[in-house]
Design an enzyme around this catalytic site. Structure first.
Site, PDB file in Angstrom:
ATOM      1  N   TYR A 245      27.905  55.593  31.906  1.00  0.00           N
ATOM      2  CA  TYR A 245      27.909  54.796  30.680  1.00  0.00           C
ATOM      3  C   TYR A 245      28.938  55.341  29.717  1.00  0.00           C
ATOM      4  O   TYR A 245      29.424  56.471  29.853  1.00  0.00           O
ATOM      5  CB  TYR A 245      26.512  54.739  30.050  1.00  0.00           C
ATOM      6  CG  TYR A 245      26.049  55.996  29.340  1.00  0.00           C
ATOM      7  CD1 TYR A 245      26.218  56.152  27.965  1.00  0.00           C
ATOM      8  CD2 TYR A 245      25.406  57.024  30.025  1.00  0.00           C
ATOM      9  CE1 TYR A 245      25.775  57.286  27.304  1.00  0.00           C
ATOM     10  CE2 TYR A 245      24.959  58.162  29.378  1.00  0.00           C
ATOM     11  CZ  TYR A 245      25.140  58.291  28.012  1.00  0.00           C
ATOM     12  OH  TYR A 245      24.705  59.419  27.361  1.00  0.00           O
ATOM     13  N   CYS A 246      29.292  54.512  28.732  1.00  0.00           N
ATOM     14  CA  CYS A 246      30.277  54.903  27.730  1.00  0.00           C
ATOM     15  C   CYS A 246      29.869  54.250  26.412  1.00  0.00           C
ATOM     16  O   CYS A 246      28.721  54.337  26.004  1.00  0.00           O
ATOM     17  CB  CYS A 246      31.679  54.505  28.166  1.00  0.00           C
ATOM     18  SG  CYS A 246      31.852  52.757  28.632  1.00  0.00           S
TER      19      CYS A 246
END
Length: 292
Positions: A245-246
């Site tokens: 994820y970011c």
């Protein structure tokens, strides 16, 4: 679709195969502005694509055509029917292979690579280094538009390659899942943030996506260096599933793509990422480093 296409190709390869029947070249650029304070802003890369692109390339608008129009978050993955219609309009369908690139750091390209794979399409490769590497090699660009021949895209959704917020909540105590935050260390630790709240999802490790590329050329590091990086992070253990994820589900696909290059093609992406997670005050965040 026949034999699976490699997950990345070089400028030299594309030069040799440019114009081959059954090869669709796609520019998936989006322009993202990250101010020091306040939220980021985004706009499609259509205008810069129109000014210069790889000859014969078509443009994929990740903000509109390949996004869920009902979502409050930009570029959320659409349903399979919407994706199939948009892909088919670009000439992407059964029996073709796709080379995708972008005008920046490559993560808009890996985003489209991941979206194609999410819908069951394997014959897609990312142009290593993207348009900057293409131009640096003296390869031609054009402002001449191409008109793709419509194709029929058959979606075969792979739900194991995407995670929702609820699925992340359910996996917080799952020893078989490893959450990977791909942002810079300061953002991971909560020292700085452009999101609703600072910090990272509990239990997640930090593997900055910038580490997978040569800072001088913008191309990927050699596969053996990537393998060593991921081995050290514990991401090659077949008993666990990495979930990246970011901020908004873009850079996270860069790590997923690089992991595919070393043999892990089962990596999932948390599509909502921190934009969705930090927007819900009931969800936990931690600051500082997470020991492993």
């Amino acid at each position: 679709m026949g034999q699976q296409f490699p997950d990345t190709v070089s400028v030299d390869w594309l030069r040799e195969h440019l114009g081959d029947p059954g090869t669709v070249v796609v520019d998936s650029s989006t322009h993202l502005a990250l101010p020091k304070d306040g939220p980021y802003t985004v706009e499609p890369g259509r205008s810069t694509f129109d000014a210069e692109h790889v000859p014969g390339a078509v443009f994929a608008d990740l903000l509109t055509d390949f996004a869920d129009p009902e979502s409050t978050a930009a570029w959320t993955a659409p349903d399979s029917d919407r994706f199939a219609a948009a892909a088919g309009a670009l000439g992407i369908g059964d029996g073709v292979r796709v080379v995708v690139y972008d005008q920046h750091d490559g993560y808009w390209a890996t985003r489209f690579w991941w979206q194609l794979r999410l819908e069951g399409f394997d014959d897609v490769a990312v142009l290593d280094g993207g348009l900057p590497a293409w131009k640096a090699a003296g390869a031609p660009v054009t402002d001449v538009a191409s008109t793709p021949a419509p194709a029929t895209f058959t979606s075969r959704r792979r739900d194991d390659l995407i995670r929702s917020t609820q699925q992340i909540v359910d996996a917080l105590d799952d020893a078989k899942t490893i959450l990977v935050n791909v942002l810079d260390p300061a953002t991971y630790r909560g020292e700085t943030s452009t999101y609703a709240r600072p910090g990272h999802i509990p239990g997640s490790i930090n593997l900055p996506v910038a580490q997978i590329r040569d800072p001088e050329t913008g191309t990927l590091r050699p596969v053996e260096e990537l393998r060593a990086l991921f081995e050290a992070a514990g991401l090659l253990d077949p008993g666990i599933t990495p979930v990246t994820y970011c901020g908004g589900g873009i850079a996270a696909t860069g790590i997923a793509h690089a992991l595919a290059l070393v043999g892990r093609d089962d990596v999932a992406v948390y599509d909502g990422s921190l934009t969705e997670w930090t927007g819900d005050a009931s969800l936990p965040l931690v600051t500082g480093d997470t020991p492993r």
